[in-house]
Enzyme design. Structure first.
Site, PDB file in Angstrom:
ATOM      1  CG  ASP A 134       5.800   3.485  15.572  1.00  0.00           C
ATOM      2  OD1 ASP A 134       6.894   2.440  15.790  1.00  0.00           O
ATOM      3  OD2 ASP A 134       5.082   3.263  15.167  1.00  0.00           O
ATOM      4  CE1 TYR A 136       6.119   5.776   7.732  1.00  0.00           C
ATOM      5  CE2 TYR A 136       7.402   7.747   7.117  1.00  0.00           C
ATOM      6  CZ  TYR A 136       6.226   6.824   6.932  1.00  0.00           C
ATOM      7  OH  TYR A 136       5.612   7.021   5.813  1.00  0.00           O
ATOM      8  CG  HIS A 141       6.158   1.343   6.111  1.00  0.00           C
ATOM      9  ND1 HIS A 141       4.657   0.948   5.864  1.00  0.00           N
ATOM     10  CD2 HIS A 141       6.187   2.312   6.864  1.00  0.00           C
ATOM     11  CE1 HIS A 141       3.951   1.875   6.635  1.00  0.00           C
ATOM     12  NE2 HIS A 141       4.706   2.530   7.119  1.00  0.00           N
ATOM     13  CD  GLU A 207       1.801   0.958  11.675  1.00  0.00           C
ATOM     14  OE1 GLU A 207       2.444   1.361  12.735  1.00  0.00           O
ATOM     15  OE2 GLU A 207       1.541   1.847  10.664  1.00  0.00           O
ATOM     16  CD  GLU A 209       5.770  -0.651  14.134  1.00  0.00           C
ATOM     17  OE1 GLU A 209       6.548  -0.050  15.025  1.00  0.00           O
ATOM     18  OE2 GLU A 209       5.046   0.091  13.646  1.00  0.00           O
ATOM     19  CD  GLN A 248      -2.044   6.582  10.535  1.00  0.00           C
ATOM     20  OE1 GLN A 248      -2.278   5.398  10.480  1.00  0.00           O
ATOM     21  NE2 GLN A 248      -0.714   6.832  10.445  1.00  0.00           N
ATOM     22  CE1 TYR A 252      -0.434  12.898   7.993  1.00  0.00           C
ATOM     23  CE2 TYR A 252      -2.578  12.661   7.363  1.00  0.00           C
ATOM     24  CZ  TYR A 252      -1.333  13.101   7.133  1.00  0.00           C
ATOM     25  OH  TYR A 252      -1.218  13.379   5.773  1.00  0.00           O
ATOM     26  CE  LYS A 261       0.012   4.951  13.396  1.00  0.00           C
ATOM     27  NZ  LYS A 261       0.650   3.842  12.672  1.00  0.00           N
ATOM     28  CB  THR A 358       5.130  -0.704   8.965  1.00  0.00           C
ATOM     29  OG1 THR A 358       4.304  -0.106   9.759  1.00  0.00           O
ATOM     30  CG2 THR A 358       4.620  -1.670   8.220  1.00  0.00           C
TER      31      THR A 358
HETATM   32 MN    MN Z   1       3.895   1.939  13.711  1.00  0.00          MN
END
Ligand code: MN
Length: 424
Positions: A134, A136, A141, A207, A209, A248, A252, A261, A358
């Site tokens: 994933d 970013y 965002h 999210e 995506e 999260q 994290y 996630k 996202t």
């Molecule tokens: Mn994501």
């Protein structure tokens, strides 16, 4: 131009004007019916086309393909045939279904084997996902999140404009549209007593995506350049990267997303080929402030103008649009993501999935997560039934849709849906 992309083509299958699946799309997926085992299929308008049946009846004979690839429960073997072959299959399908081609159109016996009414078919996971990454990559965002949690004046971390930030996600819990999603449980930040909380996530989020599917493998040690990257991208799906913000937030540091996630990500069932999206290419943002490293430089139009929408449908209620965004809100494009992914020699496998991160636009109604839409819960969204949403409730179904539209041609993804079930 790829033959199947010709906007002038018309099919003998009826296609509504607002359909995501005109004859110029021809996505690939896996279906199962009451009569058949899982197999490769496509869709035109509202009609599913059984590609195993087409192959069995000899319609692909001139393409020299082992027909067994159409009888498998995933697209992986089909994709691994390579773009020259899968492109030829798509062109051949396009030819078979053109309005003036009688070979199948006027053969009722063959049509009864090939055409499938969607009410008798179930879409399955199209791809056996080997690894999931994933990214970013939406600047809007990342800026929103940095503004919310850190410093509005330094919203982007120092690395963000130098590389496509990403993390290795969980492949096993990627599910196809329609699969219910169980609200996760987990640890949360300690309260005043200093003890971590535990229980069902209260800040369950979506999210918005896009995901792309890798169709060619590389050798360990090999890197893929931005110029080569599109040869490795078979197609795209809508991608809902479900996220539990409270889990999260506690877990994290310092290694990034984990259980907040990994409980589920949902994808749309039809993989729309990169070829089919050719009409919707647009150029990217300037990347000279700061300048990027040479291995991330690229040429040509590598972003895509694809309208995206997220809706929440409460239990027993109607779907309500909460966000309208666009795949163009990407600072780092897919070729840069793949070049970065492989610059260290990490190998790609057929079936790998990479998600965009996202995708938020510039305005508050275009933010691609509830975290941003409700600004950490400080601005609840009003729903038509009088309720409010800061995050996602049990019983809510989250729906995402996406399509490109240009010069009267619309190519879409259908939708990805997932209903949230209460925690066990
Ligand atoms: Mn994501």
């Amino acid at each position: 131009m790829i033959a199947a992309n010709n906007p002038a083509l018309k099919s003998w299958i009826k296609v509504a004007a607002d359909s995501d699946f005109p004859i110029q799309n021809i996505p690939f997926g896996i279906i199962k019916t009451g009569r058949t085992q899982p197999r490769v299929a496509t869709i035109i308008g509202d009609t599913i086309i059984d590609l195993a049946a087409l192959a069995e009846l000899g319609y692909f004979d001139d393409l020299q393909i082992d027909n067994s690839v159409f009888y498998l429960p995933y697209l992986n073997e089909f994709m691994a045939l390579g773009k020259a072959t899968t492109r030829a299959v798509r062109d051949r399908i396009s030819h078979i279904f053109q309005h003036d081609n009688a070979e199948l159109r006027d053969n009722e016996e063959h049509k009864s084997q090939v055409l499938v009414n969607p009410i008798y078919a179930q879409n399955l996971m199209p791809v056996e996902v080997r690894d999931y990454t994933d990214f970013y990559s939406s600047r809007e965002h990342a800026t929103n999140v940095g503004t919310m949690f850190r410093d509005p004046n330094n919203a982007l971390l120092p690395n963000w404009l130098h590389l496509p930030v990403g993390y290795h996600g969980r492949a096993s819990s990627i599910v196809v549209s329609g699969t219910p999603v169980r609200r996760p449980k987990g640890q949360k930040k300690p309260g005043d007593d200093g003890k971590p909380g535990f229980g069902p996530s209260r800040l369950l989020d979506f999210e918005l995506e896009m995901g792309f599917v890798v169709g060619q493998s590389t050798q360990l040690g090999q890197s893929v350049s931005t110029a080569e990257a599109e040869d490795y991208i078979f197609g795209l799906v809508l991608f809902n990267d479900w996220s539990a913000r409270d889990i999260q937030a506690w877990e994290y540091v310092p290694l990034g997303p984990f259980l907040g996630k990994s409980f589920a990500s949902s994808i749309s069932p039809w993989v729309v080929t990169l070829d089919a999206l050719d009409h919707f290419r647009i150029s990217g943002p300037e990347q000279n402030d700061p300048p990027i490293l040479p291995y991330l430089e690229y040429e040509g139009k590598k972003r895509f103008d694809i309208n995206l929408e997220a809706l929440i449908q409460p239990e027993g209620g109607k779907p309500h649009t909460v966000c309208k965004s666009n795949f163009k809100y990407m600072y780092w494009n897919m070729t840069q993501q793949l070049a970065h992914h492989t610059i260290n020699g990490c190998n790609l496998n057929v079936g790998d999935m990479c998600a965009s991160g996202t995708i938020s636009g510039e305005t508050p109604d275009s933010y691609g997560s509830m975290l941003e839409l409700s600004w950490r819960g400080s601005k609840p969204l009003a729903m038509p039934d009088g309720s409010e949403r800061k995050f996602i409730n049990d019983g809510d179904t989250v729906i995402m849709r996406g399509f490109g539209e240009k010069d009267g041609l619309r190519i879409g993804f259908g939708e990805v849906t997932g209903k949230v079930l209460p925690a066990t």
